[in-house]
Design a protein around this motif. Structure first.
Motif, mmCIF file in Angstrom:
data_model
loop_
_atom_site.group_PDB
_atom_site.id
_atom_site.type_symbol
_atom_site.label_atom_id
_atom_site.label_comp_id
_atom_site.label_asym_id
_atom_site.label_seq_id
_atom_site.Cartn_x
_atom_site.Cartn_y
_atom_site.Cartn_z
ATOM 1 N N VAL B 13 0.948 -1.288 0.029
ATOM 2 C CA VAL B 13 -0.083 -0.247 -0.070
ATOM 3 C C VAL B 13 0.957 1.138 0.013
ATOM 4 O O VAL B 13 0.493 2.374 -0.779
ATOM 5 N N ALA B 14 1.918 1.328 0.702
ATOM 6 C CA ALA B 14 2.704 2.218 1.073
ATOM 7 C C ALA B 14 3.734 2.837 -0.223
ATOM 8 O O ALA B 14 4.207 4.096 -0.371
ATOM 9 N N MET B 15 3.648 1.857 -1.266
ATOM 10 C CA MET B 15 4.653 1.940 -2.266
ATOM 11 C C MET B 15 3.953 3.001 -3.744
ATOM 12 O O MET B 15 4.598 3.048 -4.335
ATOM 13 N N SER B 16 2.643 3.092 -3.488
ATOM 14 C CA SER B 16 1.968 3.712 -4.570
ATOM 15 C C SER B 16 2.501 5.013 -4.584
ATOM 16 O O SER B 16 2.893 5.667 -3.581
ATOM 17 N N PRO B 17 2.577 5.601 -5.971
ATOM 18 C CA PRO B 17 3.131 7.088 -6.156
ATOM 19 C C PRO B 17 2.591 8.032 -5.355
ATOM 20 O O PRO B 17 3.292 8.820 -4.925
ATOM 21 N N MET B 18 1.331 8.074 -5.183
ATOM 22 C CA MET B 18 0.477 9.147 -4.290
ATOM 23 C C MET B 18 0.924 9.068 -3.033
ATOM 24 O O MET B 18 1.220 10.063 -2.207
ATOM 25 N N ILE B 19 1.072 7.802 -2.378
ATOM 26 C CA ILE B 19 1.617 7.492 -1.010
ATOM 27 C C ILE B 19 2.962 8.214 -0.969
ATOM 28 O O ILE B 19 3.275 8.975 0.114
ATOM 29 N N LEU B 20 3.682 7.929 -1.879
ATOM 30 C CA LEU B 20 5.498 8.441 -1.818
ATOM 31 C C LEU B 20 5.299 9.741 -1.693
ATOM 32 O O LEU B 20 6.126 10.351 -1.042
ATOM 33 N N MET B 21 4.248 10.440 -2.570
ATOM 34 C CA MET B 21 4.274 11.877 -2.763
ATOM 35 C C MET B 21 4.049 12.562 -1.348
ATOM 36 O O MET B 21 4.731 13.457 -0.626
ATOM 37 N N TYR B 22 3.028 11.849 -0.773
ATOM 38 C CA TYR B 22 2.753 12.206 0.905
ATOM 39 C C TYR B 22 3.796 11.953 1.739
ATOM 40 O O TYR B 22 4.091 12.966 2.601
ATOM 41 N N ALA B 23 4.534 10.958 1.272
ATOM 42 C CA ALA B 23 5.706 10.907 2.579
ATOM 43 C C ALA B 23 6.823 11.904 2.173
ATOM 44 O O ALA B 23 7.277 12.338 3.253
ATOM 45 N N LEU B 24 6.974 12.268 0.946
ATOM 46 C CA LEU B 24 7.770 13.225 0.571
ATOM 47 C C LEU B 24 7.414 14.738 1.262
ATOM 48 O O LEU B 24 8.306 15.292 1.727
ATOM 49 N N ILE B 25 6.176 14.976 1.177
ATOM 50 C CA ILE B 25 5.617 16.206 1.574
ATOM 51 C C ILE B 25 5.930 16.172 2.997
ATOM 52 O O ILE B 25 6.393 17.187 3.848
ATOM 53 N N GLY B 26 5.613 15.111 3.915
ATOM 54 C CA GLY B 26 5.549 14.938 5.235
ATOM 55 C C GLY B 26 6.952 15.299 5.581
ATOM 56 O O GLY B 26 7.520 15.955 6.668
ATOM 57 N N VAL B 27 8.157 14.395 5.102
ATOM 58 C CA VAL B 27 9.385 14.527 5.470
ATOM 59 C C VAL B 27 10.025 16.083 5.501
ATOM 60 O O VAL B 27 10.739 16.478 6.033
ATOM 61 N N THR B 28 9.541 16.466 4.180
ATOM 62 C CA THR B 28 10.049 18.020 3.882
ATOM 63 C C THR B 28 9.680 18.917 5.037
ATOM 64 O O THR B 28 10.288 19.625 5.630
ATOM 65 N N LEU B 29 8.102 18.801 5.176
ATOM 66 C CA LEU B 29 7.617 19.749 6.483
ATOM 67 C C LEU B 29 8.312 19.667 7.701
ATOM 68 O O LEU B 29 8.420 20.249 8.543
ATOM 69 N N GLY B 30 8.414 18.131 8.067
ATOM 70 C CA GLY B 30 8.964 17.721 9.269
ATOM 71 C C GLY B 30 10.261 18.368 9.476
ATOM 72 O O GLY B 30 10.687 19.046 10.434
ATOM 73 N N THR B 31 11.134 18.331 8.431
ATOM 74 C CA THR B 31 12.676 18.571 8.688
ATOM 75 C C THR B 31 12.570 20.327 8.551
ATOM 76 O O THR B 31 13.253 20.880 9.502
ATOM 77 N N ALA B 32 11.695 20.905 8.114
ATOM 78 C CA ALA B 32 11.773 22.452 8.156
ATOM 79 C C ALA B 32 11.138 22.959 9.418
ATOM 80 O O ALA B 32 12.067 23.785 9.897
ATOM 81 N N VAL B 33 10.305 22.404 10.041
ATOM 82 C CA VAL B 33 9.961 22.656 11.309
ATOM 83 C C VAL B 33 10.925 22.010 12.519
ATOM 84 O O VAL B 33 11.311 22.962 13.492
ATOM 85 N N GLY B 34 11.222 20.919 12.421
ATOM 86 C CA GLY B 34 12.123 20.242 13.319
ATOM 87 C C GLY B 34 13.652 20.676 13.195
ATOM 88 O O GLY B 34 14.323 20.794 14.381
ATOM 89 N N VAL B 35 14.079 21.616 12.210
ATOM 90 C CA VAL B 35 15.389 22.236 12.243
ATOM 91 C C VAL B 35 15.364 23.312 13.114
ATOM 92 O O VAL B 35 16.538 23.511 13.537
ATOM 93 N N LEU B 36 14.357 23.807 13.667
ATOM 94 C CA LEU B 36 14.276 24.862 14.782
ATOM 95 C C LEU B 36 15.040 24.409 16.109
ATOM 96 O O LEU B 36 14.524 23.357 16.637
ATOM 97 N N PRO B 37 15.851 25.142 16.645
ATOM 98 C CA PRO B 37 16.238 24.727 17.753
ATOM 99 C C PRO B 37 15.363 24.933 18.950
ATOM 100 O O PRO B 37 14.534 25.803 19.206
ATOM 101 N N GLY B 38 15.216 23.897 19.844
ATOM 102 C CA GLY B 38 14.215 23.799 21.004
ATOM 103 C C GLY B 38 12.823 23.204 20.657
ATOM 104 O O GLY B 38 12.077 23.127 21.309
#
Lengths: 166, 505, 318
Positions: B13-38
């Motif tokens: 299920v997780a390997m379908s293109p749409m799902i991978l797309m969501y994974a990509l967005i999630g990882v990018t957003l997560g990194t962007a906020v997680g990069v903040l100290p604290g």
């Protein structure tokens, strides 16, 4: 504390003595706090006051250690050979202080822009007419990304309300 | 269906293109906020959870997993490049990682962190899938006295991070311990050392102290040195990528970090930091290049980063098997699960296997996505260090305060940043190591509470600490770790004295 | 010098240019407890219902644990004043904790909106424990109160109060109980499941999933009537005159205008009336004890008064 940076190797290490004094003061404060807290130790035998006493006592021992080391003429605490400059440090501290004071009222962008400019000044870029606008622009960009897009709540001021409609 | 079938089904299920797309967005957003100290992974997920609303269950599950992993990875990036730990579990990463970055080896440091996180995440997630019921039994054996013993072991072994002068290391540690006393005592509700400042009743935030001591103290120190150390920072020296030697020195720490981090994360009161401390200490002991520690040893990045990620997966063990959220991150995950109609509890694996395995498959996919996304980014990240110093440090300070402002824009909190920043500056100036203060603040209150709980249960009988075989063994190991190096030093006393004479970095 | 001029200029611009903020519908709910406990799950349930019912577009939950919620309460009272988007979850525990800690901040420093739910306090042991019923436990306490270690929430909280009341009702010196405070529901549960303590005391909802899985046994519940989901006896049935219900409420920031308070109350009322909230209460096993407005204020005042008496009697407050 700043006047001790030139501690020499011959005489007792002044910086070490100052550290010793600070540690002793802190240690006594902790021990006093430990005794002033009403004892509710219960079955554990150690109440809220127990640990402050232990840590305070440890600090007194460390204080004594610093005194000994200072008179042994070892280069215990002395600063690096480079003589530190305090002008730049004051610039940055001023920046942090300004941010603290202005954040609530002037908003994130102005307060952080000032911090940016002051820090740059501390590192030699004294042209505030250049650094302040850059700092404010950067802070506005950060505000836009984090507050507007990513829902991190940042204090809004005039500029933010003007640009993003509060 | 067997465990394996469920996992495979989830992966398909997780390997379908749409799902991978969501994974990509999630990882990018997560990194962007997680990069903040604290702002650690818990807060990152909490902030971004609403983004996942409105997607279908599979999509939101994967985006959620992506945000979680992204948030975790973001913290180590700032630790390494800017010496600004994003969260308490990546404080240890800053110790060696930033030294590496300064020596032009930021690329390999980031790479070993990313790959180590990936390897640990992969192994730990698989362990979660197949071993959770057994690991949780082990974790429940740990009560207050065992935790206290574990804290003692962490205290002793982490002294590896104290630098060369024992007195300076201890001084820094005790300052941290004293700061840890501030606030309300959990066990009696009495206030200590708050001086009637209401904000101090909360105690001192670990991230506030870490950001202040590391980032702000560092900026002040560098500024005070004028142009003397301008040339010691090199953005890139040699390859951006890991060399053969880097690989050879990294893979064992990755595995050891995983083995240390996973069970500690699974313990209800373990905490991810403890795993990173123990991993760092273990790597320093086992390294063939112990002299490099403190000057940028790659093992000191590889191990703790792996331990951090493994313990994050470990946190899911009590959550999924017992329904116990044992950390802030787990509690946020719980909120996420409830959004998917999942009620974590002891029967979760039995009642909703599809969702559990879907989650585990999502975690695996997000983990891979993170690696794919971040390895090419390393080249870009290290360029950050080529920014001229005035702009770089001005930016660092804005970012360092941003996390604090985002969480709690109170003047008291910002004043603490300033005061501890100055303290960090003075400590650096006079050669006191920074890390022990943070260690003291983290471990001190935990050790105190566990000790007092253990003693209350035993009605004040101290032998209780030795009555449990586990705590007795851990305490014995801790004692050996303390005494053996002392004996060895006594035998080579001359060597020690010469070392003391030159104890500046 | 330049800076002081600049900041003065900005401050001036600010005073003239400041506009009243638009009424926010995004909420930030503070759960003044560690993750996993009752207030935390109340806050998170509110988060879910407020969002799924479309009452608020975005709701965030913040955990500020410690000392029966007074840490969170103090922070809330000091940082949220006048901000209608800030809510705090609280409850009976807080009433006791404020007294116990001699807290400078009390419930009078926030704007209580409504009581949402109530729950029984349950006394439970792990499945492996030799203790079969509440009378056996009380006998152990009578023989040696120190030998019975209780795992529960913050010192002076509802769990602690209930243990004290039980001791008093059973003729055991309430100051002699061996109460071990844990900082969150998750940590206390782990200690009970791992047989680290003799007995645990917490909200019945936290024990029910464990009972269902066969890992724990509830010995008694603290309410006047039996609790849905368990056939454990009440303390009164067992012969101990103890009747405690742990209610939970939501409060808004201090210093709100009447309109702002009315708007928050309306949102909460909409939430409580929604189907989503009803089904949430059902899944969590929470009783609907919704009470708002002047009725709630009166009830709260009564509770504060009676709790003060109880805490003094059992020696927790001087």
């Amino acid at each position: 504390m700043t006047e001790n940076t030139t501690a020499t190797k011959r005489r007792p290490d002044g910086a070490a003595l100052i550290v010793a004094a600070v540690l002793a003061a802190l240690g006594l404060l902790l021990i006093r706090e430990g005794f002033s807290i009403p004892d509710k130790a219960g079955y554990a035998g150690i109440g809220s006051g127990g640990m402050p006493k232990v840590i305070g006592f440890g600090m007194l021992i460390l204080s004594a250690g610093h005194v000994l080391a200072a008179f042994r003429n070892a280069k215990t605490v002395a600063a690096d050979d480079v003589k530190p400059q305090f002008g730049p440090v004051l610039w940055i501290m001023a920046g942090l202080l300004l941010q603290l004071l202005l954040l609530r009222h002037a908003g994130f962008a102005i307060a952080s822009g000032l911090l940016f400019a002051c820090t740059a000044a501390g590192f030699g870029k004294r042209n505030l007419a250049l650094t302040l606008p850059i700092g404010i622009a950067l802070a506005l960009l950060i505000y836009g990304i984090f507050d507007q897009l990513l829902k991190l709540k940042l204090p809004a001021g005039v500029l933010e309300k003007l640009l993003f409609g509060g | 269906m067997t465990t394996f079938d469920f996992l495979m089904q989830g992966l398909v299920v997780a390997m379908s293109p749409m799902i991978l797309m969501y994974a990509l967005i999630g990882v990018t957003l997560g990194t962007a906020v997680g990069v903040l100290p604290g702002i650690g992974p818990a807060l990152t997920v909490a902030l971004l959870l609403p983004v996942t609303y409105g997607l279908d269950p599979a999509g939101s599950l994967i985006m959620f997993a992506g945000i979680y992993y992204g948030g975790m990875y973001g913290g180590s990036t700032t630790s390494i490049l800017l010496n600004t730990p994003g969260e308490s579990a990546s404080i240890v990463t800053a110790l060696e990682g930033n030294k590496m970055a300064r020596a032009g080896r930021g690329g390999p440091a980031l790479a070993t962190a990313a790959i180590g996180s990936f390897v640990a995440g992969l192994i730990a997630t698989l362990a979660l899938a197949f071993l959770a019921p057994y690991v949780v039994k082990l974790a429940l054996i740990f009560g207050p006295r065992e935790y206290f013993a574990l804290m003692m072991l962490a205290f002793v072994t982490v002294s590896a991070a104290f630098g060369d002068s024992a007195m300076k290391g201890l001084t820094s540690l005790f300052v941290g311990l004293a700061l840890g006393l501030v606030g309300i005592d959990q066990l009696t509700g009495q206030t200590r050392l708050a001086f009637d400042v209401p904000e101090l009743r909360d105690g001192i935030e670990i991230t506030t102290l870490a950001v202040a001591l590391f980032a702000i103290g560092e900026a002040l120190f560098v500024a005070s040195q004028g142009n003397v150390i301008a040339d010691t920072i090199q953005a890139v020296k040699g390859s951006v990528w890991m060399t053969r030697a880097d690989w050879a020195r990294s893979w064992k720490p990755w595995l050891r970090g995983t083995v240390i981090g996973f069970p500690i994360g699974a313990m209800p009161a373990g905490g991810a930091e403890i795993g990173t401390f123990l991993s760092y200490a273990a790597e320093k002991r086992l390294s063939k290049h112990p002299e490099e520690f403190g000057h940028g040893a790659i093992e000191g990045v590889a191990g703790p980063e792996a331990a951090n990620n493994a313990s994050a997966a470990g946190t899911l063990v009590p959550l999924l098997t017992l329904g116990l959220p044992t950390s802030a991150t787990a509690a946020i995950l719980l909120a996420g699960f409830q959004q998917f109609g999942l009620q974590p509890g002891p029967l979760l694996f039995a009642t909703s296997p599809q969702l559990v395995w879907g989650l585990i498959a999502s975690l695996l996919v997000a983990n891979i996505m993170l690696l794919v996304l971040n390895l090419p980014m390393i080249r870009l990240w290290v360029k950050l260090l080529m920014i001229p110093k005035p702009w770089l440090y001005a930016g660092i300070l804005v970012f360092a305060t941003l996390g604090t402002i985002g969480i709690n824009p109170s003047p008291v909190e910002l004043a603490m940043l300033l005061i501890f920043g100055v303290m960090g500056f003075l400590m650096r100036l006079y050669g006191y190591p920074i890390a022990p203060a943070v260690v003291g603040l983290i471990l001190g209150p935990m050790a105190e509470q566990h000790l007092r709980r253990a003693l209350a249960i035993s009605q004040g009988d101290w032998t209780t600490l030795l009555a449990s075989p586990i705590s007795a063994v851990i305490l014995l190991v801790a004692t050996l770790a303390l005494v053996v190096p002392m004996l060895m030093r006594m035998r080579g006393k001359g060597q020690l004295l010469s070392q003391m004479a030159s104890d500046e970095d | 010098m330049k800076h002081t001029l600049l900041s003065a200029a900005f401050a001036a611009a600010l005073v003239t240019g400041f506009a009243a903020p638009a009424l926010a519908t995004d909420y930030m709910i503070m759960a003044p407890a560690a993750p996993g406990g009752g207030w935390d799950s109340t806050a998170r349930s509110m988060q879910e219902v407020l969002q799924t019912e479309g009452i608020s577009p975005s709701v965030q939950v913040q955990n500020v644990p410690g000392a029966g919620g007074t840490v969170g309460l103090a922070q809330f009272a000091s940082t949220s004043a006048g901000d209608p988007s800030q809510l705090i979850v609280g409850g009976y525990v807080m009433v006791g904790a404020i007294l116990n800690n001699d807290s400078p901040v009390s419930l009078a420093d926030v704007t209580p909106i409504a009581r949402l739910t109530g729950e029984a306090v349950a006394i439970a042991v792990s499945a492996a424990s030799p203790i079969q019923n509440i009378n056996e436990l009380v006998d152990m306490m009578k023989a040696d109160p120190g030998s019975v270690s209780w795992a529960g929430g913050s010192a002076g909280g509802v769990d602690h109060i209930t243990v004290g009341l039980l001791a008093k009702a059973a003729g055991v010196d309430p100051t002699k109980i061996n109460y071990v405070a844990f900082s969150g529901g998750g940590e206390a549960l782990a200690a009970i499941l791992g047989n680290q303590v003799t007995v645990g005391i917490s909200g019945v909802g936290e024990f029910l999933p464990q009972v269902e899985a066969g890992t724990m046994r509830i010995l008694a519940v603290s309410t006047a009537d039996k609790w849905v989901g368990t056939d454990a006896p009440t303390l009164i049935e067992s012969g101990y005159d103890v009747n405690v219900q742990n209610w939970r409420m939501v409060a808004a920031a201090p210093g709100l205008s009447a309109e702002q308070k009315a708007a928050v109350s309306a949102d909460i009322d909409k939430m409580v009336q929604s189907a989503g909230w009803k089904s949430m209460l059902e899944t969590k096993g929470w009783a609907d004890t919704y009470l708002a407005g002047a009725d709630f204020d009166a009830q709260l005042a009564k509770d504060v008064e009676s709790t003060t008496t109880i805490l003094k009697e059992i020696g927790l407050v001087k």
